[in-house]
Design a protein around this motif. Structure first.
Motif, PDB file in Angstrom:
ATOM      1  N   HIS A 157      51.595  -8.546  40.056  1.00 49.34           N
ATOM      2  CA  HIS A 157      50.721  -8.421  38.891  1.00 49.34           C
ATOM      3  C   HIS A 157      51.515  -8.196  37.607  1.00 49.34           C
ATOM      4  N   PHE A 158      51.172  -8.975  36.598  1.00 50.32           N
ATOM      5  CA  PHE A 158      51.725  -8.809  35.251  1.00 50.32           C
ATOM      6  C   PHE A 158      50.583  -8.450  34.315  1.00 50.32           C
ATOM      7  N   ARG A 159      50.748  -7.401  33.544  1.00 54.19           N
ATOM      8  CA  ARG A 159      49.752  -7.004  32.540  1.00 54.19           C
ATOM      9  C   ARG A 159      50.341  -7.280  31.164  1.00 54.19           C
ATOM     10  N   ARG A 160      49.738  -8.213  30.450  1.00 57.59           N
ATOM     11  CA  ARG A 160      50.194  -8.526  29.095  1.00 57.59           C
ATOM     12  C   ARG A 160      49.046  -8.210  28.126  1.00 57.59           C
ATOM     13  N   GLY A 161      48.358  -9.186  27.625  1.00 49.79           N
ATOM     14  CA  GLY A 161      47.146  -8.961  26.832  1.00 49.79           C
ATOM     15  C   GLY A 161      47.225  -7.787  25.892  1.00 49.79           C
ATOM     16  N   HIS A 239      51.292  -7.327  50.854  1.00 57.59           N
ATOM     17  CA  HIS A 239      52.197  -6.468  50.099  1.00 57.59           C
ATOM     18  C   HIS A 239      51.885  -6.636  48.608  1.00 57.59           C
ATOM     19  N   ASN A 240      52.320  -5.647  47.808  1.00 55.18           N
ATOM     20  CA  ASN A 240      51.999  -5.691  46.384  1.00 55.18           C
ATOM     21  C   ASN A 240      53.165  -5.235  45.521  1.00 55.18           C
ATOM     22  N   ILE A 241      53.334  -5.938  44.407  1.00 51.89           N
ATOM     23  CA  ILE A 241      54.187  -5.476  43.309  1.00 51.89           C
ATOM     24  C   ILE A 241      53.243  -5.252  42.133  1.00 51.89           C
ATOM     25  N   ILE A 242      53.089  -4.008  41.713  1.00 51.92           N
ATOM     26  CA  ILE A 242      52.096  -3.714  40.692  1.00 51.92           C
ATOM     27  C   ILE A 242      52.743  -3.512  39.324  1.00 51.92           C
ATOM     28  N   ALA A 243      51.924  -3.620  38.304  1.00 46.48           N
ATOM     29  CA  ALA A 243      52.329  -3.295  36.941  1.00 46.48           C
ATOM     30  C   ALA A 243      51.940  -1.843  36.661  1.00 46.48           C
ATOM     31  N   THR A 246      46.147   0.299  36.033  1.00 45.76           N
ATOM     32  CA  THR A 246      45.248   0.788  37.073  1.00 45.76           C
ATOM     33  C   THR A 246      44.589  -0.369  37.811  1.00 45.76           C
ATOM     34  N   PHE A 247      44.547  -1.549  37.200  1.00 46.75           N
ATOM     35  CA  PHE A 247      43.940  -2.721  37.832  1.00 46.75           C
ATOM     36  C   PHE A 247      44.707  -3.090  39.108  1.00 46.75           C
ATOM     37  N   SER A 248      46.022  -3.231  38.995  1.00 43.47           N
ATOM     38  CA  SER A 248      46.796  -3.569  40.199  1.00 43.47           C
ATOM     39  C   SER A 248      47.065  -2.338  41.064  1.00 43.47           C
ATOM     40  N   TRP A 249      47.016  -1.134  40.470  1.00 43.36           N
ATOM     41  CA  TRP A 249      47.130   0.083  41.287  1.00 43.36           C
ATOM     42  C   TRP A 249      46.026   0.095  42.339  1.00 43.36           C
ATOM     43  N   TRP A 250      44.797  -0.186  41.907  1.00 39.33           N
ATOM     44  CA  TRP A 250      43.678  -0.165  42.846  1.00 39.33           C
ATOM     45  C   TRP A 250      43.777  -1.303  43.858  1.00 39.33           C
ATOM     46  N   ALA A 251      44.265  -2.448  43.435  1.00 44.57           N
ATOM     47  CA  ALA A 251      44.452  -3.547  44.396  1.00 44.57           C
ATOM     48  C   ALA A 251      45.381  -3.114  45.516  1.00 44.57           C
ATOM     49  N   ALA A 252      46.479  -2.435  45.169  1.00 48.51           N
ATOM     50  CA  ALA A 252      47.434  -1.979  46.188  1.00 48.51           C
ATOM     51  C   ALA A 252      46.838  -0.870  47.043  1.00 48.51           C
ATOM     52  N   TRP A 253      46.103   0.038  46.423  1.00 43.98           N
ATOM     53  CA  TRP A 253      45.520   1.151  47.184  1.00 43.98           C
ATOM     54  C   TRP A 253      44.454   0.657  48.160  1.00 43.98           C
ATOM     55  N   LEU A 254      43.752  -0.410  47.803  1.00 39.39           N
ATOM     56  CA  LEU A 254      42.718  -0.972  48.671  1.00 39.39           C
ATOM     57  C   LEU A 254      43.277  -1.920  49.731  1.00 39.39           C
ATOM     58  N   ASN A 257      46.485  -3.418  54.904  1.00 38.90           N
ATOM     59  CA  ASN A 257      47.570  -3.735  55.818  1.00 38.90           C
ATOM     60  C   ASN A 257      48.343  -2.457  56.157  1.00 38.90           C
ATOM     61  N   PRO A 258      48.346  -2.022  57.415  1.00 45.57           N
ATOM     62  CA  PRO A 258      49.036  -0.766  57.765  1.00 45.57           C
ATOM     63  C   PRO A 258      50.542  -0.838  57.569  1.00 45.57           C
ATOM     64  N   ASN A 259      51.097  -2.043  57.508  1.00 41.47           N
ATOM     65  CA  ASN A 259      52.544  -2.208  57.334  1.00 41.47           C
ATOM     66  C   ASN A 259      52.893  -2.712  55.934  1.00 41.47           C
ATOM     67  N   ARG A 260      52.046  -2.451  54.981  1.00 50.58           N
ATOM     68  CA  ARG A 260      52.263  -2.971  53.630  1.00 50.58           C
ATOM     69  C   ARG A 260      53.476  -2.318  52.975  1.00 50.58           C
ATOM     70  N   THR A 261      54.097  -3.080  52.093  1.00 50.33           N
ATOM     71  CA  THR A 261      55.106  -2.548  51.174  1.00 50.33           C
ATOM     72  C   THR A 261      54.529  -2.655  49.770  1.00 50.33           C
ATOM     73  N   VAL A 262      54.509  -1.547  49.067  1.00 50.93           N
ATOM     74  CA  VAL A 262      54.012  -1.532  47.688  1.00 50.93           C
ATOM     75  C   VAL A 262      55.134  -1.065  46.779  1.00 50.93           C
ATOM     76  N   ILE A 263      55.397  -1.854  45.741  1.00 57.57           N
ATOM     77  CA  ILE A 263      56.412  -1.493  44.749  1.00 57.57           C
ATOM     78  C   ILE A 263      55.712  -1.226  43.427  1.00 57.57           C
ATOM     79  N   ALA A 264      56.056  -0.090  42.822  1.00 57.96           N
ATOM     80  CA  ALA A 264      55.422   0.349  41.588  1.00 57.96           C
ATOM     81  C   ALA A 264      56.489   0.791  40.587  1.00 57.96           C
ATOM     82  N   PRO A 265      56.154   0.804  39.303  1.00 55.67           N
ATOM     83  CA  PRO A 265      57.115   1.314  38.319  1.00 55.67           C
ATOM     84  C   PRO A 265      57.247   2.826  38.410  1.00 55.67           C
ATOM     85  N   GLU A 266      58.300   3.359  37.846  1.00 58.63           N
ATOM     86  CA  GLU A 266      58.517   4.808  37.900  1.00 58.63           C
ATOM     87  C   GLU A 266      57.491   5.580  37.080  1.00 58.63           C
TER      88      GLU A 266
END
Length: 288
Positions: A157-161, A239-243, A246-254, A257-266
């Motif tokens: 996910h990329f958030r620009r706009g 798996h998810n790479i979020i921006a 909160t839009f992609s945060w919720w996508a990853a939280w929902l 997949n029990p074996n998912r890898t989620v990457i988030a910014p610090e």
């Protein structure tokens, strides 16, 4: 009674509904103040009831007025500020933190975004159940959902706009830099066997210009009131790479997949805050 203020886009509304559920879980009478959406144009408006089968009790204007003092220019507002406000008006003190004081007092008006796992965890199963999206209606989304199910799909996910507006750059800019995404994609390639990347962005033309590699499929048709379909599709990825969104945060939280890898910014914003409370412990956080 507690009245929870709702404001912002879909991701923010979902966090605010998380507080709504948390309060109900703690035997509080809770109602929602969604009047912000009738007075101020905001994204796609109040989306929760349109998208999900939610039972939300709405506070009437009289209750809201009593807890907020009514019109800011009225004499009643002056008296409310002097004598009532400290007792009934509770605004989130520190973003991304948990405040147990939301449960104190009697009649209270709660304003904030409440982006902390401690509000969500007691209601996690209920939230995952109620945040079930409508079945896909478009052929594009049906086809893509079938494709995603067959591969090691990674939603990126990329958030620009609005993040690129001069008024927002100082708060949101530079967090998810090119370096962040390069490192996140490399981490996925080192972690996941044969990952297939699906790019979601509120500026799809920019995304198509930026990702011509065959490994990346840009999703460019869910716009306007259908933009929530991007969250739905990202949640179906394995798996998810979020921006810092909160839009992609919720996508990853929902993502179920029990074996998912989620990457988030610090961090989520450019402020000296503790962001640990918004990120589940098994998510990987990378610097921008």
């Amino acid at each position: 009674m507690r009245v929870v203020w709702f404001g912002g886009g879909l991701g923010n509304q979902m966090f605010q509904y998380g507080l709504y559920c948390f309060l109900k879980k703690n035997n509080q009478e809770v109602k929602a103040d969604c009047t912000q959406y009738s007075t101020t144009p905001m994204n796609n408006g109040f989306e929760l009831e349109r998208l999900f089968n939610l039972d939300i009790a709405h506070a009437n204007l009289d209750v809201i007025s009593k807890l907020t003092g009514g019109n800011r220019l009225s004499p009643r507002k002056v008296i409310w500020k002097l004598f009532r406000k400290p007792k009934v008006y509770f605004e989130e003190k520190i973003p991304f933190s948990f405040d147990p004081d939301v449960l104190k007092g009697n009649n209270r008006y709660l304003k904030g975004y409440w982006q902390n796992m401690n509000y969500l965890e007691p209601c996690a199963k209920e939230l995952r159940d109620v945040f079930t999206f409508p079945a896909f209606s478009s052929d594009n989304n049906k086809r893509l959902a079938d494709e995603i199910a067959k591969v090691e799909a990674v939603g990126v996910h990329f958030r620009r706009g609005d993040f690129l507006k001069s008024s927002n750059l100082g708060l949101f800019g530079g967090i998810c830099s090119d370096q962040y995404y390069l490192r996140a994609i490399q981490t996925m390639e080192n972690t996941v066997v044969e990952p297939v990347f699906y790019v979601f962005c509120d500026d799809p033309q920019w995304a198509k210009n930026s990702f011509s590699d065959a490994r990346f499929t840009v999703i460019d048709w869910n716009i306007g009131s259908n933009s929530y379909r991007d969250m739905q599709l990202m949640s179906l990825c394995k798996h998810n790479i979020i921006a810092n969104s909160t839009f992609s945060w919720w996508a990853a939280w929902l993502n179920r997949n029990p074996n998912r890898t989620v990457i988030a910014p610090e961090r989520m914003v450019n402020r000296d805050l503790d962001f640990s409370g918004i990120f589940p412990n098994d998510w990987i956080r990378l610097q921008g």
